[in-house]
Design a protein around this motif. Sequence first.
Motif, PDB file in Angstrom:
ATOM      1  N   GLU A  56       4.002  71.261 -28.762  1.00 44.23           N
ATOM      2  CA  GLU A  56       3.575  71.928 -29.992  1.00 44.23           C
ATOM      3  C   GLU A  56       4.093  73.361 -30.080  1.00 44.23           C
ATOM      4  O   GLU A  56       4.247  73.907 -31.174  1.00 44.23           O
ATOM      5  N   LYS A  85       7.530  74.606 -32.009  1.00 40.02           N
ATOM      6  CA  LYS A  85       7.557  75.010 -33.418  1.00 40.02           C
ATOM      7  C   LYS A  85       8.057  76.447 -33.560  1.00 40.02           C
ATOM      8  O   LYS A  85       8.785  76.769 -34.511  1.00 40.02           O
ATOM      9  N   TYR A  86       7.694  77.306 -32.613  1.00 48.54           N
ATOM     10  CA  TYR A  86       8.042  78.714 -32.738  1.00 48.54           C
ATOM     11  C   TYR A  86       9.529  78.956 -32.471  1.00 48.54           C
ATOM     12  O   TYR A  86      10.134  79.867 -33.047  1.00 48.54           O
ATOM     13  N   GLN A 108       6.903  66.413 -35.984  1.00 46.77           N
ATOM     14  CA  GLN A 108       6.263  67.072 -37.119  1.00 46.77           C
ATOM     15  C   GLN A 108       7.090  68.252 -37.618  1.00 46.77           C
ATOM     16  O   GLN A 108       6.962  68.659 -38.772  1.00 46.77           O
ATOM     17  N   PHE A 109       7.939  68.820 -36.726  1.00 51.13           N
ATOM     18  CA  PHE A 109       8.656  70.046 -37.045  1.00 51.13           C
ATOM     19  C   PHE A 109      10.112  69.812 -37.409  1.00 51.13           C
ATOM     20  O   PHE A 109      10.666  70.520 -38.250  1.00 51.13           O
ATOM     21  N   THR A 110      10.757  68.864 -36.733  1.00 52.73           N
ATOM     22  CA  THR A 110      12.184  68.597 -36.923  1.00 52.73           C
ATOM     23  C   THR A 110      12.470  67.155 -36.498  1.00 52.73           C
ATOM     24  O   THR A 110      11.623  66.520 -35.855  1.00 52.73           O
ATOM     25  N   PHE A 130       8.183  65.063 -40.171  1.00 53.38           N
ATOM     26  CA  PHE A 130       9.118  65.944 -40.866  1.00 53.38           C
ATOM     27  C   PHE A 130      10.038  65.107 -41.734  1.00 53.38           C
ATOM     28  O   PHE A 130      10.625  64.116 -41.272  1.00 53.38           O
ATOM     29  N   VAL A 175      11.812  76.734 -33.316  1.00 57.58           N
ATOM     30  CA  VAL A 175      12.392  76.276 -34.579  1.00 57.58           C
ATOM     31  C   VAL A 175      12.268  77.366 -35.646  1.00 57.58           C
ATOM     32  O   VAL A 175      13.208  77.629 -36.402  1.00 57.58           O
ATOM     33  N   ASP A 176      11.100  78.013 -35.710  1.00 63.45           N
ATOM     34  CA  ASP A 176      10.879  79.062 -36.708  1.00 63.45           C
ATOM     35  C   ASP A 176      11.848  80.231 -36.530  1.00 63.45           C
ATOM     36  O   ASP A 176      12.252  80.868 -37.507  1.00 63.45           O
TER      37      ASP A 176
END
Length: 274
Positions: A148, A151-152, A191-193, A4, A154-155
Amino acid sequence: MEIFKDTVNIADKITVGGDRMVLFAGPCAAESYEICIETGSKVKALCEKLDIQYVFKSSFDKANRTSSGSYRGPSKEDGLEILSRVKKELHVPIVTDVHESYQCAEVAEVADVLQIPAFLCRQTDLLKAAARTGKAVKIKKGQFMAPEDMKYAVDKVRGEGNHNVFLTERGASFGYHTLIVDIRSLPIMRQFTPVIFDVTHSVQQPGGKGGSSGGQREFAPFLARAAAAAGVDGFFIETHPNPDQALSDGPNMIPLHQMEDFLKMLKRYWEIGK
């Protein structure tokens, strides 16, 4: 594996995910102003000496205690007053937990970062309410969550228009009273934050002392070095002048007088990891 690219802004030019290490540290519970200001003053001075960005951490309420008889902290009003005084006197940003969606707006008047406890990382209303304050949102990965799948969470925050969100690793449940840190989770979530490693809760033993949690702080340096070498963006460490007398999470906190050596060690490994 992708990384990220963006940073998360907190306050006073403090960023997570940039080229400077960030530390979230303080006593587990805001048990008194005196303990908070003593701890915050010492850690702030150490961070200035070592060129580490510092955010003061303490909780006005520990709602997920093992026993209903365990200390939860001062009242919300008294706890936020303590945090407000520390913020004004030390000129540092504040991070504290929120457990209910209705708390977020009031807590955001004091805190610069709203922390979502690990047990609550899937609570949609809480995540959205925290996001809507406009403050940075720090989500702890649940002990039951695959990295993994964070991610949701974070979304959910970004879906409210707030992109100042980042994740924290604090170990995964492995049998009774035991947490295990899977180092693979750090690059997966990165990968996300940006990612923070929670040093002291990763050595916690939930419910390990019967009606309260235990901990193995002797293993904290080993896990911290591994996370630093893996390239995390910063660390969450609970510390106290006398952990054995602390009213919450004493067995896994780092004694305040050991923090200078601990942070020096951590900074060396963090620089290698970066």
